[in-house]
Structure formats: C-alpha cells, structure tokens
Scaffold this active site. Structure first.
Site, short mmCIF file in Angstrom:
data_model
loop_
_atom_site.label_atom_id
_atom_site.label_comp_id
_atom_site.label_asym_id
_atom_site.label_seq_id
_atom_site.Cartn_x
_atom_site.Cartn_y
_atom_site.Cartn_z
N HIS A 177 0.04 4.37 -10.26
CA HIS A 177 -0.10 3.19 -9.39
C HIS A 177 -1.57 2.94 -9.00
O HIS A 177 -1.90 1.83 -8.60
CB HIS A 177 0.75 3.35 -8.13
CG HIS A 177 2.21 3.11 -8.37
ND1 HIS A 177 2.88 2.02 -7.88
CD2 HIS A 177 3.12 3.84 -9.04
CE1 HIS A 177 4.14 2.09 -8.24
NE2 HIS A 177 4.32 3.18 -8.96
N HIS A 229 1.76 5.84 -1.48
CA HIS A 229 1.92 4.41 -1.78
C HIS A 229 1.44 3.52 -0.63
O HIS A 229 2.12 2.56 -0.24
CB HIS A 229 3.37 4.10 -2.15
CG HIS A 229 3.76 4.67 -3.48
ND1 HIS A 229 3.55 4.00 -4.66
CD2 HIS A 229 4.32 5.87 -3.80
CE1 HIS A 229 3.97 4.75 -5.66
NE2 HIS A 229 4.43 5.90 -5.17
#
Length: 152
Positions: free
Chosen positions: A92, A10
């Site tokens: 994502h 991330h």
C-alpha cells in the site's frame, strides 16, 4: 534485545461512511490514528531497543496530509525518546511507477528513523544486533502482491 513490531496501520484509510459530527472527520480514520498513537505511547513507556513497522504504514501511496502528519508526529516522538525505528514499505506504500516517489521518504528526516522502500536494503545496527530490511518494490505489474516488506 527487546523490540516492538507492528504493521498494517493503514493511516488515512476512510472505510465506512461514519462521520464524527463534532469534528466532521471519518470515524474509522481516527480509530486508526488512535491505535497508531497507542503503540507509540506503549513504545515510549516500555523503552524497547527498537521499533519495527513492517508494511502498510499508509493506506495509499498518496496519503492525506493528516495521515502524513500523524506518522511524522508519532515517529518524531520515538526519535525524541531515542528509540530507533525501522519502517518497511508494504504494497500500500509502494507506487506503481518508480518515479512517483514514496511517502516513507519523509520519515528519513527524523534522527533514528530508518525507512526501507523501493526495494532498497537497509541495515540498522542496534546494540549487538543488526536489522536488515527490504521494502516492497514495484514490479512490471505494479507493487508486489506479497503485502509487506521483510525484516530479518
């Protein structure tokens, strides 16, 4: 066959409001960069046959310039060390609109770095083994809800 597997880095996530007064940067964001760099350092030290990142390299489909630079620098170091890397898109990393493009494509400019995104299937031969990867792909409802791509 020895390989290093990691996921859900991330890069670019800016959770919490803590800011380092010396740099003005989000503390959580830099924690994630340090953790990513630690895995790259370990890979170079251990010299595995391959490194696999299985989803959510970035926190957003539109990662910050800093996040893209950290990723490119890390995977360039693996490339320079002749360690093949397979990077698989997670939800994502996957834009809701296919025409948007995927930031993981930037990694493909590095020798020995192979990115699977948009549902494309890639095969990466490493020694006597083959890695098959399928990156997350948008659906009519947006990115898949499963989270990450898959490697076999």
């Amino acid at each position: 066959m020895r390989f290093i597997h990691f996921s859900d880095t991330h890069l670019g996530a800016r959770d919490f409001d803590a800011v380092d007064p010396a740099t003005g940067h989000n503390v959580r964001e830099h924690d994630l960069y340090r953790a990513f760099d630690a895995v790259i350092d370990a890979a170079i030290r251990l010299q595995p046959d391959a490194v696999v990142h299985a989803g959510d390299l970035f926190d957003s489909v539109h990662p910050s310039n800093r996040a893209v630079c950290v990723a490119l620098e890390g995977f360039r170091r693996l490339s320079d060390a002749s360690i093949p890397a397979i990077v698989i898109a997670g939800n994502h990393d996957t834009p809701r609109l296919p025409g948007t493009g995927c930031a993981l494509r930037a990694l493909s400019v590095l020798p020995g770095v192979h990115a699977s995104y948009g549902g494309n299937v890639i095969r990466v031969d490493v020694g006597n083994a083959a890695f098959h990867a399928v990156g997350d792909a948008p659906t009519d409802d947006g990115p898949s809800s499963t989270g990450a791509g898959a490697a076999v």
